[in-house]
Design an enzyme around this catalytic site. Structure first.
Site, PDB file in Angstrom:
ATOM      1  N   ASP A 164       0.811  -1.219   0.000  1.00  0.00           N
ATOM      2  CA  ASP A 164       0.000   0.000   0.000  1.00  0.00           C
ATOM      3  C   ASP A 164       0.844   1.269   0.000  1.00  0.00           C
ATOM      4  OD1 ASP A 164      -2.472   1.449   0.124  1.00  0.00           O
ATOM      5  OD2 ASP A 164      -1.936   1.945   2.180  1.00  0.00           O
ATOM      6  N   ASP A 317      -8.543   4.267   5.656  1.00  0.00           N
ATOM      7  CA  ASP A 317      -7.296   4.773   5.082  1.00  0.00           C
ATOM      8  C   ASP A 317      -6.789   5.940   5.930  1.00  0.00           C
ATOM      9  OD1 ASP A 317      -5.084   5.108   3.498  1.00  0.00           O
ATOM     10  OD2 ASP A 317      -6.160   5.892   1.748  1.00  0.00           O
TER      11      ASP A 317
END
Length: 444
Positions: A164, A317
């Protein structure tokens, strides 16, 4: 897999706790009931429970009592960026947001690509206000060149792997990673961004980027990699989880893949169903995020994905940044926003969904993807029932509050919702039977 757990030890747990006057919501439905917890385990779910001598009683009147939330996508920054966040401050923010577990992303410094680095996070998380599961890096250093020792990390309890912050650019390497992951029984989570298409883009490529004179990142940069990894999942049988989907095209690709039975899941971040690229009109870097804020049509598509089941989870997130970095010019500031303490309220405020559906998107569905649920030997997202671990959230879906960056638990202040009035608030959070948040205040 014992190394994975960071739940507080037994001495931290109260003898008896009663949540009184709420409505229990879990996979089995909704019912009016009190909940008695004894030594970290749900002991009774019934109306009119009489607390025993010395019991702690928490008011749940007007609230829902749910399995604790699970965040699939949290940036705790430690090690390497402790000025922005630590495991301690990040898990406090998580608990205040109703989360009893978070998945820590591996783009730390150094990356979480070794047994030593994973053990370090588990050690830092001992006594934290939420369980911390670790997402391991797919490649060494997240450099996209050679695979990390996935088997070694899986033996420590790592069940989700991702680079990520970067997508795995090589299709051949991603295919090998999926084959390897299939043998290990783990899931690969992809940050879908083709760098050759996204290079230099600091916001969505469209009318607003042209108007503002900022380089744009086209929707195709995300969609090309979504399509590629759907094809690879189909070919290998490996499980792919798509991180923070943001475009209508991506949603449509996943919807069709799921209809075909391809083993893919997807998450959506709150900012992608609440904000658009027009928010960047004032060049405020608080609205810079990756993938970028998209158009009204994309927001509508993301909301539809949450409503029809194409998206399995709301994931924050949560990406804290030190103020001096977010104060840089828009094109120089790092992308990212805070999310843990506002996710539930944003979902209640912005989504036209039953609150029970919102709880599913925040709790047992992400728990299953992270392999933190009972089916995988975990203790999160399960039914509120006798014999189950007491990892619970008590939320008031009607309460209103104003987002104050200075009052958030994070070390950083980069929330795009400052001053906004939201509906829906977490009242209490219970971790392993311990009330770690009471009346919206952390207890330690």
């Amino acid at each position: 897999m014992a190394d994975r757990s960071s739940v507080p030890s037994a001495p931290d747990r109260p003898g008896e706790l009663v949540l009184r006057g709420g409505t229990v919501v879990d996979r089995t439905g909704s019912r009016r009931a009190d909940v008695r917890v004894v030594e970290g385990t749900v002991a009774e779910v019934a109306e009119g429970i009489a607390p025993g001598p010395g019991a702690t009683v928490l008011d749940a009147g007007g609230c829902l009592v749910t399995p604790g939330f699970v965040d699939l996508h949290t940036h705790l920054r430690e090690p390497g960026r402790e000025e922005a966040e630590t495991v301690e401050t990040g898990t406090r923010a998580a608990a205040l947001g109703g989360y009893t577990a978070v998945v820590a992303m591996p783009n730390t410094e150094p990356a979480l690509d070794s047994a030593e680095s994973v053990r370090n996070i588990y050690a830092l998380a001992q006594g934290a206000l939420a369980e911390v599961a670790v997402a391991g890096a797919i490649t060494v250093g997240r450099a996209g060149e050679r695979l990390a020792p996935m088997a070694e990390l899986a033996a420590l309890g790592v069940r989700l792997f991702t680079d990520d912050g970067d997508g795995v650019q090589s299709a051949g390497l991603m295919r090998r990673a999926l084959q390897y992951a299939t043998d290990l029984g783990v899931t690969l989570a992809q940050h879908c961004e083709d760098k050759s298409l996204a290079a230099g883009g600091v916001m969505h490529e469209g009318a607003w980027s042209s108007r503002l004179g900022l380089p744009g990142q086209p929707a195709e940069a995300e969609e090309v990699m979504v399509a590629r990894d759907i094809a690879l999942a189909r070919a290998t049988g490996g499980r792919v989880h798509f991180l923070h989907l943001s475009t209508a095209g991506s949603v449509d690709l996943v919807r069709r893949a799921r209809a075909e039975g391809v083993p893919v899941t997807a998450e959506v971040a709150p900012h992608h169903f609440t904000l658009t690229d027009a928010c960047a009109c004032g060049f405020d870097p608080v609205f810079k995020v990756n993938p970028p804020l998209r158009t009204d049509a994309d927001v509508a598509a993301v909301k539809a994905a949450l409503a029809d089941g194409t998206a399995d989870a709301i994931a924050t997130d949560h990406a804290p940044h030190a103020p001096e970095l977010k104060d840089l010019p828009f094109d120089q500031a790092p992308p990212g926003m805070l999310g843990l303490q506002t996710a539930f309220a944003l979902a209640v405020t912005e989504l036209d969904l039953p609150v029970e559906r919102i709880v599913a998107l925040l709790s047992w569905q992400p728990a299953a993807i992270a392999r933190l649920d009972a089916a995988s030997g975990g203790v999160h997202g399960g039914d509120v029932a006798p014999g189950r671990p007491a990892n619970l959230a008590v939320v008031d879906p009607a309460a209103t509050w104003v987002v104050d960056p200075a009052a958030l638990a994070s070390r950083s202040r980069n929330t795009p919702y400052a001053g906004r009035t939201l509906t829906g608030r977490v009242r209490h959070t219970v971790l392993a039977g311990e009330p770690v948040v009471v009346d919206a205040e952390a207890q330690r």
